[in-house]
Design a protein around this motif. Sequence first.
Motif, PDB file in Angstrom:
ATOM      1  N   THR A   1       0.827  -1.212   0.000  1.00 15.95           N
ATOM      2  CA  THR A   1       0.000   0.000   0.000  1.00 15.95           C
ATOM      3  C   THR A   1       0.859   1.260   0.000  1.00 15.95           C
ATOM      4  OG1 THR A   1      -1.692  -1.199   1.244  1.00 15.95           O
ATOM      5  CG2 THR A   1      -1.878   1.190   1.177  1.00 15.95           C
TER       6      THR A   1
ATOM      7  N   ARG B   1     -11.531   0.409  13.135  1.00 18.31           N
ATOM      8  CA  ARG B   1     -11.275  -0.231  11.851  1.00 18.31           C
ATOM      9  C   ARG B   1     -10.107   0.441  11.140  1.00 18.31           C
ATOM     10  NH1 ARG B   1     -13.846  -5.176  11.467  1.00 18.31           N
ATOM     11  NH2 ARG B   1     -15.914  -5.030  12.437  1.00 18.31           N
TER      12      ARG B   1
ATOM     13  N   THR C   1      -2.126   4.521  14.287  1.00 13.63           N
ATOM     14  CA  THR C   1      -3.535   4.123  14.380  1.00 13.63           C
ATOM     15  C   THR C   1      -4.087   4.548  15.736  1.00 13.63           C
ATOM     16  OG1 THR C   1      -2.862   1.915  15.143  1.00 13.63           O
ATOM     17  CG2 THR C   1      -3.323   2.166  12.804  1.00 13.63           C
TER      18      THR C   1
ATOM     19  N   SER D   1      -6.545  -5.462   7.904  1.00 13.64           N
ATOM     20  CA  SER D   1      -6.655  -5.572   6.445  1.00 13.64           C
ATOM     21  C   SER D   1      -5.337  -5.969   5.801  1.00 13.64           C
ATOM     22  CB  SER D   1      -7.129  -4.236   5.854  1.00 13.64           C
ATOM     23  OG  SER D   1      -6.218  -3.208   6.150  1.00 13.64           O
TER      24      SER D   1
ATOM     25  N   THR E   1      -6.879   0.815   8.776  1.00 13.67           N
ATOM     26  CA  THR E   1      -6.576   0.190   7.487  1.00 13.67           C
ATOM     27  C   THR E   1      -5.115   0.405   7.123  1.00 13.67           C
ATOM     28  OG1 THR E   1      -7.093   2.159   6.185  1.00 13.67           O
ATOM     29  CG2 THR E   1      -8.938   0.674   6.719  1.00 13.67           C
ATOM     30  N   SER E   2      -4.643  -0.415   6.187  1.00 13.23           N
ATOM     31  CA  SER E   2      -3.267  -0.246   5.718  1.00 13.23           C
ATOM     32  C   SER E   2      -3.104   1.089   4.996  1.00 13.23           C
ATOM     33  CB  SER E   2      -2.874  -1.407   4.803  1.00 13.23           C
ATOM     34  OG  SER E   2      -3.745  -1.512   3.697  1.00 13.23           O
ATOM     35  N   GLU E   3      -4.188   1.601   4.410  1.00 13.05           N
ATOM     36  CA  GLU E   3      -4.118   2.911   3.755  1.00 13.05           C
ATOM     37  C   GLU E   3      -3.823   4.024   4.764  1.00 13.05           C
ATOM     38  OE1 GLU E   3      -5.922   0.153   1.039  1.00 13.05           O
ATOM     39  OE2 GLU E   3      -6.460   0.649   3.118  1.00 13.05           O
TER      40      GLU E   3
ATOM     41  N   VAL F   1      -4.428  -3.246  12.845  1.00  6.06           N
ATOM     42  CA  VAL F   1      -4.847  -3.271  11.437  1.00  6.06           C
ATOM     43  C   VAL F   1      -5.152  -4.707  11.044  1.00  6.06           C
ATOM     44  CG1 VAL F   1      -4.195  -2.754   9.071  1.00  6.06           C
ATOM     45  CG2 VAL F   1      -3.453  -1.256  10.922  1.00  6.06           C
TER      46      VAL F   1
END
Length: 278
Positions: free
Chosen positions: A17, A221, A247, A181, A223-225, A179
């Motif tokens: 990513t 939630r 995060t 994802s 995310t890697s983004e 994370v």
Amino acid sequence: MTKTVLITGCSSGFGETTAHLFADRGWNVVATMRDVTAGERLAARANVAVVRLDVQDRPSIADAVAASLARFGRIDALVNNAGFGLSGVFEETPRAKVVEQFEVNVFGLMDVTRAVLPIFREQRSGTIVNVTSGAGVFGLPLISLYTASKFAVEGFSESLSYELAGLGIHVRLVEPGGVTSTRFGERSGAEASKTNAIPDYAPFLTGAAKVFDGLRASRGRATSEEVAEVIYAATTDESDRLRWVATDDIRPLVSARREQGEEAYMALMRGQFTPELG
């Protein structure tokens, strides 16, 4: 001049990513991974070079750095992202797996860093971003070896930042957590399945499972983004900031570790992470 970043562990997760994000924003990207067949999407991009690099194979590190210079002429940033996590009771984990945990997460990161430092010194510029974890800030049961490796990277990175500051080279720590994802948990679970169970730990494991299930249910939630955005921000920031929490779910524990006294912090952690047995 277009800048170039070398990123390790780009076959999936944060690395993949992050490689796409840097490429989207005009950087040349050297996306490294153990198996380059996993990098087809990245290889299709004009400003991305997919290169083999296994952090446990030092010749592959030297070859990857040489390939980076041959393709793009310089390296301006290094993102040390490659890693994996062992989970399970320490006593159950074979010594060979303990060594592998440190070879990948610590010694491999150091070897890649050592390989780019002569380039950064000659340029009198460069940024090293080491991806650690909330588990590099606070200890957790059942991932003691992963935690130990990330604590090591945190200490190494802070110390290294003092050595390199006068040479125009920046060091950053990016600390994600929670994370889901990515494929990180897949390898962790596979590694845990290889350990030999000791019956005396069974009650603890049952209680701990309930604690962690509850934490996962209440977790945000991430995310890697989101993590990739923080990695990019840390890489491009021009201040002397060392640590970047990536995060939100780990912020309360990070704050407790860094802002509360030892007694209050330990009471919090033991209350939250030590399961009641019986």
